[in-house]
Write an enzyme that holds these catalytic residues in place. Structure first.
Site, short mmCIF file in Angstrom:
data_model
loop_
_atom_site.label_atom_id
_atom_site.label_comp_id
_atom_site.label_asym_id
_atom_site.label_seq_id
_atom_site.Cartn_x
_atom_site.Cartn_y
_atom_site.Cartn_z
CG ASP A 9 0.00 10.59 16.59
OD1 ASP A 9 -1.38 10.69 16.79
OD2 ASP A 9 0.38 10.63 15.59
N1 URA Z 1 1.29 15.40 14.47
C1 URA Z 1 1.14 14.09 14.41
O1 URA Z 1 0.83 13.68 13.30
N2 URA Z 1 1.34 13.29 15.35
C2 URA Z 1 1.67 13.71 16.66
O2 URA Z 1 1.74 12.86 17.73
C3 URA Z 1 1.60 15.20 16.74
C4 URA Z 1 1.57 15.95 15.71
#
Ligand code: URA
Length: 246
Positions: free
Chosen positions: A103
């Site tokens: 993310d």
């Molecule tokens: N899980 C998440 O919620 N975000 C990420 O960036 C990676 C795994």
């Protein structure tokens, strides 16, 4: 046999037009002789090519371990946002892509490669490559969370998550985290073997915790180690060998 300019561009020396220029400037030698033209054919298995006297090591594929900072998106390009590929401006003409995604606000280990088949394999749901994350949460973790994560939790998808390993860390993990909030109430390490959308955040949400900070520490045999935020390095031969086994 391949064209010299293609070989040099594939080896990451520069774009096709840049390497043509290097040949023109007589900066390239083939078996000790100054290269004369871009279309010269060479045998990649035999020819000894140098760029300004340095041996050019040809790799069919490139693999980089990147420490993604928060604030950039995991995409090849984006019209508005800074992307992880913006950090790779020097690795020209290589067709690199991130393996999976983190993310925008997640930091940590991201593998970047132009090996499409390996990318596909590492991301394939059937391979269950373990990924370990460090998380700071807004609430103390419920006592039964370790068992619940191990059993699989309902995060609103068709199926519950696969067994995951949760470690409740007694105090802040000793590494340089970008997190500066005061309201972190718990610290945890979580290893999952899937890669569902926002999976870690949704798993913690399912037990009533909000993820305030998230960092990926490892993926399969690859570990972030002390690579600094925003920096990348090539995989070692040993890491490559271990990756080939997946
Ligand atoms: N899980 C998440 O919620 N975000 C990420 O960036 C990676 C795994």
């Amino acid at each position: 046999m391949v064209r010299l300019d293609k070989y040099l561009a594939d080896a990451g020396i520069g774009t096709r037009s840049e390497v043509k220029n290097y040949i023109k400037h007589k900066w390239i030698t083939v078996d000790g002789m100054v290269a004369q033209k871009p279309e010269q054919k060479i045998d990649p298995g035999k020819a000894h090519i140098c760029f300004q006297g340095e041996h050019v090591v040809y790799e069919e594929f490139s693999y980089f371990l990147f420490h993604k900072p928060s604030g950039c998106v995991t995409a090849r390009s984006d019209s508005r946002e800074k992307t992880v590929m913006d950090f790779f401006a020097e690795e020209k003409a290589k067709g690199l892509s991130p393996v999976g995604r983190l993310d925008k606000d997640t930091e940590g280990l991201l593998l970047i490669t132009n090996d499409g088949a390996r990318n596909h394999r590492l991301m394939s749901p059937s391979h269950h490559v373990p990924k370990t994350y460090y998380a700071i949460l807004d609430q103390p973790i419920p006592e039964d969370a370790v068992e619940r994560f191990h059993a699989g939790v309902d995060i609103g998808d068709e199926k519950p998550t696969l067994p995951a390993r949760l470690e409740n860390l007694p105090e802040e993990f000793p590494f340089d985290s970008a997190f500066s909030g005061e309201n972190g109430r718990a610290h945890a390490r979580l290893t999952i073997t899937e890669g569902r959308y926002h999976q870690v955040k949704r798993m913690f949400a399912a037990i009533g915790c909000e993820v305030l900070y998230l960092k990926r520490l490892s993926m399969g045999p690859l570990e972030l180690g002390d690579l600094r935020r925003g920096e990348y390095r090539r995989l070692t031969d040993e890491e490559l060998r271990l990756l080939q086994q997946i």
